[in-house]
Design a protein around this motif. Structure first.
Motif, PDB file in Angstrom:
ATOM      1  N   THR A 137       0.857  -1.178   0.000  1.00  0.00           N
ATOM      2  CA  THR A 137       0.000   0.000   0.000  1.00  0.00           C
ATOM      3  C   THR A 137       0.896   1.232   0.000  1.00  0.00           C
ATOM      4  OG1 THR A 137      -0.157  -0.013   2.410  1.00  0.00           O
ATOM      5  CG2 THR A 137      -1.939  -1.107   1.194  1.00  0.00           C
ATOM      6  N   SER A 138       0.373   2.315  -0.522  1.00  0.00           N
ATOM      7  CA  SER A 138       1.131   3.562  -0.578  1.00  0.00           C
ATOM      8  C   SER A 138       0.163   4.734  -0.577  1.00  0.00           C
ATOM      9  CB  SER A 138       2.002   3.601  -1.835  1.00  0.00           C
ATOM     10  OG  SER A 138       2.653   4.846  -1.953  1.00  0.00           O
ATOM     11  N   ASN A 139       0.607   5.850  -0.051  1.00  0.00           N
ATOM     12  CA  ASN A 139      -0.193   7.070  -0.137  1.00  0.00           C
ATOM     13  C   ASN A 139       0.405   8.047  -1.146  1.00  0.00           C
ATOM     14  OD1 ASN A 139       2.046   7.958   1.247  1.00  0.00           O
ATOM     15  ND2 ASN A 139       0.921   8.926   2.909  1.00  0.00           N
TER      16      ASN A 139
END
Length: 93
Positions: free
Chosen positions: A90-92
């Motif tokens: 996951t990444s923002n």
């Protein structure tokens, strides 16, 4: 910046592989990078670290490793990338 994000993906994937080896011998996941045969926090002479890495293990025995990009003046600003023991990224960014 996408190439730098790829660097985080590769480092986190290497952490996951190292955690799997650790699990096979210790029957639990490591709580610190220094317990593993791969440590993303170690840089070579003259190398500039662009991510800070941290790892945590939950009470249920799972772990999450995280790479945080700080000081990014380019597009997207600061961001984090994380990977679970299941390999979920996951990444923002």
């Amino acid at each position: 910046e996408k190439a730098k994000k790829q660097e985080a993906y590769q480092s986190l994937a290497a952490v996951r592989e190292s955690q799997q080896r650790y699990m096979m011998t210790e029957n639990q996941y490591a709580t610190a990078f220094t317990q593993l045969d791969f440590n993303p926090t170690t840089t070579m002479t003259g190398q500039t670290a662009i991510f800070t890495y941290e790892m945590g293990r939950s009470a249920t025995g799972t772990y999450t490793a995280r790479a945080s990009r700080t000081g990014n003046t380019g597009a997207g600003g600061d961001y984090t990338v994380q990977m679970t023991q299941a390999g979920v990224l996951t990444s923002n960014f």
